[in-house]
Design a protein around this motif. Structure first.
Motif, PDB file in Angstrom:
ATOM      1  N   GLY A 186       1.629  -8.032   4.510  1.00  0.00           N
ATOM      2  CA  GLY A 186       2.657  -7.090   4.981  1.00  0.00           C
ATOM      3  C   GLY A 186       3.212  -7.479   6.347  1.00  0.00           C
ATOM      4  O   GLY A 186       3.756  -6.636   7.061  1.00  0.00           O
TER       5      GLY A 186
ATOM      6  N   GLY B 155       6.842  -6.598   7.568  1.00  0.00           N
ATOM      7  CA  GLY B 155       7.223  -5.193   7.777  1.00  0.00           C
ATOM      8  C   GLY B 155       7.222  -4.818   9.253  1.00  0.00           C
ATOM      9  O   GLY B 155       7.089  -5.677  10.137  1.00  0.00           O
TER      10      GLY B 155
ATOM     11  N   ASP C 190       3.615 -11.456   1.857  1.00  0.00           N
ATOM     12  CA  ASP C 190       4.448 -10.253   1.736  1.00  0.00           C
ATOM     13  C   ASP C 190       5.311 -10.412   0.497  1.00  0.00           C
ATOM     14  O   ASP C 190       5.842 -11.499   0.241  1.00  0.00           O
ATOM     15  CB  ASP C 190       5.328 -10.099   2.999  1.00  0.00           C
ATOM     16  CG  ASP C 190       5.829  -8.676   3.196  1.00  0.00           C
ATOM     17  OD1 ASP C 190       6.505  -8.153   2.283  1.00  0.00           O
ATOM     18  OD2 ASP C 190       5.537  -8.086   4.256  1.00  0.00           O
TER      19      ASP C 190
ATOM     20  N   CYS D  52       9.083  -6.184  -0.545  1.00  0.00           N
ATOM     21  CA  CYS D  52       9.647  -4.966  -1.145  1.00  0.00           C
ATOM     22  C   CYS D  52      10.161  -4.030  -0.058  1.00  0.00           C
ATOM     23  O   CYS D  52      11.044  -3.220  -0.295  1.00  0.00           O
ATOM     24  CB  CYS D  52       8.638  -4.266  -2.053  1.00  0.00           C
ATOM     25  SG  CYS D  52       7.274  -3.482  -1.181  1.00  0.00           S
TER      26      CYS D  52
ATOM     27  N   GLY E 131      10.029  -5.403   3.445  1.00  0.00           N
ATOM     28  CA  GLY E 131      10.002  -6.254   4.642  1.00  0.00           C
ATOM     29  C   GLY E 131      11.136  -7.253   4.577  1.00  0.00           C
ATOM     30  O   GLY E 131      11.857  -7.336   3.578  1.00  0.00           O
TER      31      GLY E 131
ATOM     32  N   GLY F 121       4.509 -13.210  -2.021  1.00  0.00           N
ATOM     33  CA  GLY F 121       3.638 -12.883  -3.141  1.00  0.00           C
ATOM     34  C   GLY F 121       3.089 -11.487  -2.985  1.00  0.00           C
ATOM     35  O   GLY F 121       3.292 -10.830  -1.959  1.00  0.00           O
TER      36      GLY F 121
ATOM     37  N   ARG G  19      -1.625  -7.752  -5.013  1.00  0.00           N
ATOM     38  CA  ARG G  19      -2.383  -7.452  -6.233  1.00  0.00           C
ATOM     39  C   ARG G  19      -2.544  -8.685  -7.123  1.00  0.00           C
ATOM     40  O   ARG G  19      -3.168  -8.609  -8.185  1.00  0.00           O
ATOM     41  CB  ARG G  19      -1.670  -6.353  -7.034  1.00  0.00           C
ATOM     42  CG  ARG G  19      -1.633  -5.021  -6.321  1.00  0.00           C
ATOM     43  CD  ARG G  19      -0.596  -4.104  -6.928  1.00  0.00           C
ATOM     44  NE  ARG G  19       0.746  -4.626  -6.701  1.00  0.00           N
ATOM     45  CZ  ARG G  19       1.868  -4.064  -7.130  1.00  0.00           C
ATOM     46  NH1 ARG G  19       1.827  -2.955  -7.822  1.00  0.00           N
ATOM     47  NH2 ARG G  19       3.044  -4.615  -6.865  1.00  0.00           N
TER      48      ARG G  19
ATOM     49  N   LEU H  22       2.449   0.772   0.488  1.00  0.00           N
ATOM     50  CA  LEU H  22       3.600   1.680   0.412  1.00  0.00           C
ATOM     51  C   LEU H  22       3.292   2.879   1.293  1.00  0.00           C
ATOM     52  O   LEU H  22       2.145   3.319   1.365  1.00  0.00           O
ATOM     53  CB  LEU H  22       3.827   2.114  -1.045  1.00  0.00           C
ATOM     54  CG  LEU H  22       4.039   0.970  -2.043  1.00  0.00           C
ATOM     55  CD1 LEU H  22       4.191   1.519  -3.468  1.00  0.00           C
ATOM     56  CD2 LEU H  22       5.255   0.125  -1.664  1.00  0.00           C
TER      57      LEU H  22
ATOM     58  N   THR I  67      -0.623  -0.115  -5.560  1.00  0.00           N
ATOM     59  CA  THR I  67      -0.390  -1.013  -4.416  1.00  0.00           C
ATOM     60  C   THR I  67      -1.460  -0.825  -3.341  1.00  0.00           C
ATOM     61  O   THR I  67      -2.030  -1.794  -2.842  1.00  0.00           O
ATOM     62  CB  THR I  67       1.008  -0.758  -3.824  1.00  0.00           C
ATOM     63  OG1 THR I  67       1.967  -1.109  -4.818  1.00  0.00           O
ATOM     64  CG2 THR I  67       1.238  -1.579  -2.579  1.00  0.00           C
TER      65      THR I  67
ATOM     66  N   SER J  40      -5.109  -1.060   7.967  1.00  0.00           N
ATOM     67  CA  SER J  40      -4.157  -0.066   8.481  1.00  0.00           C
ATOM     68  C   SER J  40      -4.428   1.284   7.863  1.00  0.00           C
ATOM     69  O   SER J  40      -3.935   1.580   6.766  1.00  0.00           O
ATOM     70  CB  SER J  40      -2.732  -0.431   8.054  1.00  0.00           C
ATOM     71  OG  SER J  40      -2.327  -1.656   8.532  1.00  0.00           O
TER      72      SER J  40
ATOM     73  N   SER K 130      -4.653   5.710   8.686  1.00  0.00           N
ATOM     74  CA  SER K 130      -3.688   6.654   9.241  1.00  0.00           C
ATOM     75  C   SER K 130      -4.395   7.921   9.698  1.00  0.00           C
ATOM     76  O   SER K 130      -5.420   8.319   9.119  1.00  0.00           O
ATOM     77  CB  SER K 130      -2.679   7.005   8.142  1.00  0.00           C
ATOM     78  OG  SER K 130      -1.941   8.145   8.487  1.00  0.00           O
TER      79      SER K 130
ATOM     80  N   TYR L  47      -0.208   9.368  -0.966  1.00  0.00           N
ATOM     81  CA  TYR L  47      -0.246   8.371   0.114  1.00  0.00           C
ATOM     82  C   TYR L  47      -1.513   8.569   0.955  1.00  0.00           C
ATOM     83  O   TYR L  47      -2.287   7.636   1.176  1.00  0.00           O
ATOM     84  CB  TYR L  47       1.001   8.476   1.002  1.00  0.00           C
ATOM     85  CG  TYR L  47       0.859   7.692   2.290  1.00  0.00           C
ATOM     86  CD1 TYR L  47       0.968   6.301   2.306  1.00  0.00           C
ATOM     87  CD2 TYR L  47       0.578   8.337   3.502  1.00  0.00           C
ATOM     88  CE1 TYR L  47       0.801   5.579   3.482  1.00  0.00           C
ATOM     89  CE2 TYR L  47       0.419   7.634   4.680  1.00  0.00           C
ATOM     90  CZ  TYR L  47       0.530   6.246   4.665  1.00  0.00           C
ATOM     91  OH  TYR L  47       0.358   5.545   5.833  1.00  0.00           O
TER      92      TYR L  47
HETATM   93  P1  NAD Z   1       6.357  -1.465   6.236  1.00  0.00           P
HETATM   94  O1  NAD Z   1       6.797  -0.932   4.934  1.00  0.00           O
HETATM   95  O2  NAD Z   1       7.391  -1.786   7.254  1.00  0.00           O
HETATM   96  O3  NAD Z   1       5.447  -2.760   6.020  1.00  0.00           O
HETATM   97  C1  NAD Z   1       4.654  -2.947   4.871  1.00  0.00           C
HETATM   98  C2  NAD Z   1       4.899  -4.367   4.372  1.00  0.00           C
HETATM   99  O4  NAD Z   1       4.084  -4.563   3.212  1.00  0.00           O
HETATM  100  C3  NAD Z   1       6.348  -4.606   3.942  1.00  0.00           C
HETATM  101  O5  NAD Z   1       6.827  -5.799   4.540  1.00  0.00           O
HETATM  102  C4  NAD Z   1       6.279  -4.735   2.426  1.00  0.00           C
HETATM  103  O6  NAD Z   1       7.266  -5.608   1.917  1.00  0.00           O
HETATM  104  C5  NAD Z   1       4.861  -5.243   2.237  1.00  0.00           C
HETATM  105  N1  NAD Z   1       4.280  -4.904   0.933  1.00  0.00           N
HETATM  106  C6  NAD Z   1       4.285  -3.699   0.298  1.00  0.00           C
HETATM  107  N2  NAD Z   1       3.655  -3.777  -0.879  1.00  0.00           N
HETATM  108  C7  NAD Z   1       3.212  -5.057  -1.007  1.00  0.00           C
HETATM  109  C8  NAD Z   1       2.495  -5.759  -2.010  1.00  0.00           C
HETATM  110  N3  NAD Z   1       2.104  -5.162  -3.148  1.00  0.00           N
HETATM  111  N4  NAD Z   1       2.203  -7.073  -1.796  1.00  0.00           N
HETATM  112  C9  NAD Z   1       2.611  -7.702  -0.657  1.00  0.00           C
HETATM  113  N5  NAD Z   1       3.320  -7.084   0.306  1.00  0.00           N
HETATM  114  C10 NAD Z   1       3.614  -5.779   0.134  1.00  0.00           C
HETATM  115  O7  NAD Z   1       5.310  -0.415   6.841  1.00  0.00           O
HETATM  116  P2  NAD Z   1       4.651  -0.327   8.281  1.00  0.00           P
HETATM  117  O8  NAD Z   1       5.184   0.877   8.957  1.00  0.00           O
HETATM  118  O9  NAD Z   1       4.716  -1.653   8.948  1.00  0.00           O
HETATM  119  O10 NAD Z   1       3.157   0.015   7.862  1.00  0.00           O
HETATM  120  C11 NAD Z   1       2.168  -0.992   7.709  1.00  0.00           C
HETATM  121  C12 NAD Z   1       0.878  -0.357   7.247  1.00  0.00           C
HETATM  122  O11 NAD Z   1       0.481   0.645   8.192  1.00  0.00           O
HETATM  123  C13 NAD Z   1       0.979   0.360   5.900  1.00  0.00           C
HETATM  124  O12 NAD Z   1      -0.223   0.153   5.194  1.00  0.00           O
HETATM  125  C14 NAD Z   1       1.118   1.821   6.291  1.00  0.00           C
HETATM  126  O13 NAD Z   1       0.637   2.683   5.304  1.00  0.00           O
HETATM  127  C15 NAD Z   1       0.252   1.880   7.535  1.00  0.00           C
HETATM  128  N6  NAD Z   1       0.614   2.992   8.426  1.00  0.00           N
HETATM  129  C16 NAD Z   1       1.883   3.091   8.900  1.00  0.00           C
HETATM  130  C17 NAD Z   1       2.231   4.140   9.730  1.00  0.00           C
HETATM  131  C18 NAD Z   1       3.635   4.292  10.261  1.00  0.00           C
HETATM  132  O14 NAD Z   1       3.939   5.348  10.820  1.00  0.00           O
HETATM  133  N7  NAD Z   1       4.506   3.291  10.144  1.00  0.00           N
HETATM  134  C19 NAD Z   1       1.267   5.096  10.089  1.00  0.00           C
HETATM  135  C20 NAD Z   1      -0.032   4.955   9.593  1.00  0.00           C
HETATM  136  C21 NAD Z   1      -0.354   3.878   8.759  1.00  0.00           C
END
Ligand code: NAD
Ligand code: UD1
Length: 337
Positions: free
Chosen positions: A7, A10, A31, A34, A36, A57, A60, A83, A99, A122, A124, A149
């Motif tokens: 990820g 992202g 990544d 989806c 990012g 990639g 999963r 997600l 996911t 990561s 929460s 979630y």
């Molecule tokens: P984001 O959506 O910007 O980043 C997640 C990345 O994971 C994306 O680039 C996406 O393309 C990639 N991804 C998703 N499913 C995938 C898969 N099956 N295989 C490979 N890549 C995949 O989200 P973020 O805000 O950067 O959050 C990152 C992590 O932190 C997540 O797990 C989220 O749940 C957790 N989190 C985020 C927050 C927040 O407020 N942003 C708070 C608590 C926890």
């Protein structure tokens, strides 16, 4: 160390990649893009002068993971891929469990097969649930979750706890984030949500830049000082630094849990007014009904991260807003320009 960042294209992952590179680590990103942008990684390469290989990639996909572990000498994994939209998780629970939970399961299986047993996950603040007293402290039990979630995060925490218990060679760090906002101070990378933003800060930023007409404030009748909800917003660069510091904890096998927040609560109205003051932009808003599942107020007790990781959030609210605005105003359409 060579770190696999799932990820990494992202929001939080991209900022963490920058800080990992600045700290002298080598990084490979997995990544599926989806949510990012490959463009984020190209910009990071320009910013840091270092290369960031992207394996496009899915987390999963066991075969893809096995090939990645054969191709790179990975010593630790930071697992962001997942997600994160709460409302969508209610409508599509299977996608979220697949996911977030199955993705972590497959990743751990591939790590074990490759002999890599160091993982930062990561998580929460949502895992504390609605009944926990504030500030949230790590000694509280996980609470009941109110959407798929949140449940997926709690399930992964349990999965990793059980795994570490069964095989004490594993080092696992669970980082419970509060509300990350802000952007890299260069304005070159930032948060780029697809579609209508779910979260407050990107919504305000898109109103400020003229992409959205007004902000809906979800409820002004909570029992808080001004009636709007209170959260613990932290700068994404501080959060990224927390991951770099957590890597040190991976030297000690065990399960380590940390809150990453500032310890300060900010209301929605505080945020709107501060944004207007710092940026000089006006943010039209209206008060709308409460959003289902929102809690009135929570913030972190982040003393454990300070004590054990030497981590602390240094950047204040004005800096979070100024950096968000630099990114948004210089990239009104995000990575699509
Ligand atoms: P984001 O959506 O910007 O980043 C997640 C990345 O994971 C994306 O680039 C996406 O393309 C990639 N991804 C998703 N499913 C995938 C898969 N099956 N295989 C490979 N890549 C995949 O989200 P973020 O805000 O950067 O959050 C990152 C992590 O932190 C997540 O797990 C989220 O749940 C957790 N989190 C985020 C927050 C927040 O407020 N942003 C708070 C608590 C926890
Ligand atoms: C939300 C999720 C949380 C998740 C986190 C990161 C919910 C209920 N919670 O946290 O599980 O870990 O995002 O993805 O979705 N607000 C408005 N108008 C808006 C948007 C938000 O008034 O257009 C308010 C919300 O009511 C809330 C505050 O702003 O009081 C912060 O909202 P948000 O940024 O979505 O974060 P959380 O709800 O704390």
């Amino acid at each position: 160390m060579t770190i696999l960042v799932t990820g990494g294209a992202g929001f939080i992952g991209s900022h963490t990649v920058v800080q990992l590179l600045e700290a002298g680590h080598a990084v490979v990103v997995l990544d599926n893009l989806c949510n990012g942008a490959a463009e984020a990684l190209r910009r990071i390469e320009r910013l840091t002068g270092k290369s960031v290989p992207l394996v496009k990639g899915d987390v999963r996909d066991r075969k893809a993971l096995d090939a990645l572990f054969r191709a790179y000498h990975v010593e630790a994994v930071i697992h962001f891929a997942g997600l994160k939209a709460v409302g969508e998780s209610v409508r599509e629970p299977l996608a979220y469990y697949d996911t977030n939970v199955n993705g972590t399961l497959v990743l751990c299986q591939a790590m074990a097969a490759a002999g890599v047993r160091r993982l930062v996950f990561s998580s929460s603040a949502t895992v504390y649930g609605p009944d926990a007293p504030v500030p949230y402290v790590e000694t509280l039990p996980r609470g009941r979750t109110s959407n798929p979630y949140g449940t997926s995060k709690a399930m992964v925490e349990q999965l990793l706890t059980d795994l570490q218990l069964a095989d004490p060679h594993w080092s696992v760090v669970l980082l419970r984030y509060f509300n990350p906002i802000g952007a890299h101070p260069s304005g070159v990378i930032g948060e780029d949500p697809q579609g209508l933003p779910n979260n407050l800060m990107p919504f305000i930023a898109q109103v400020a830049v003229g992409r959205l007409p007004e902000l809906a404030i979800f409820g002004d009748d909570y029992s808080t000082t001004d009636g709007t909800c209170v959260r613990d917003y932290l700068h994404v660069m501080d959060l990224a630094d927390g991951h770099v510091q957590a890597l040190g904890r991976l030297e000690t096998p065990g399960l380590h849990v940390y809150n990453l927040g500032t310890g300060c609560g900010v209301s929605v109205l505080d945020m709107v007014r501060s944004f207007e003051r710092v940026t000089g932009q006006s943010i039209p808003y209206r008060v709308a009904p409460r959003r289902e599942g929102d809690l009135a107020a929570f913030w972190a007790d982040a003393a454990k991260a300070h004590r054990e990781l030497g981590w602390q959030a240094f950047r204040g609210l004005d800096e979070m807003i100024a950096d968000t605005w630099r990114w948004q105003s210089e990239n009104p359409q995000g990575y699509r320009r």
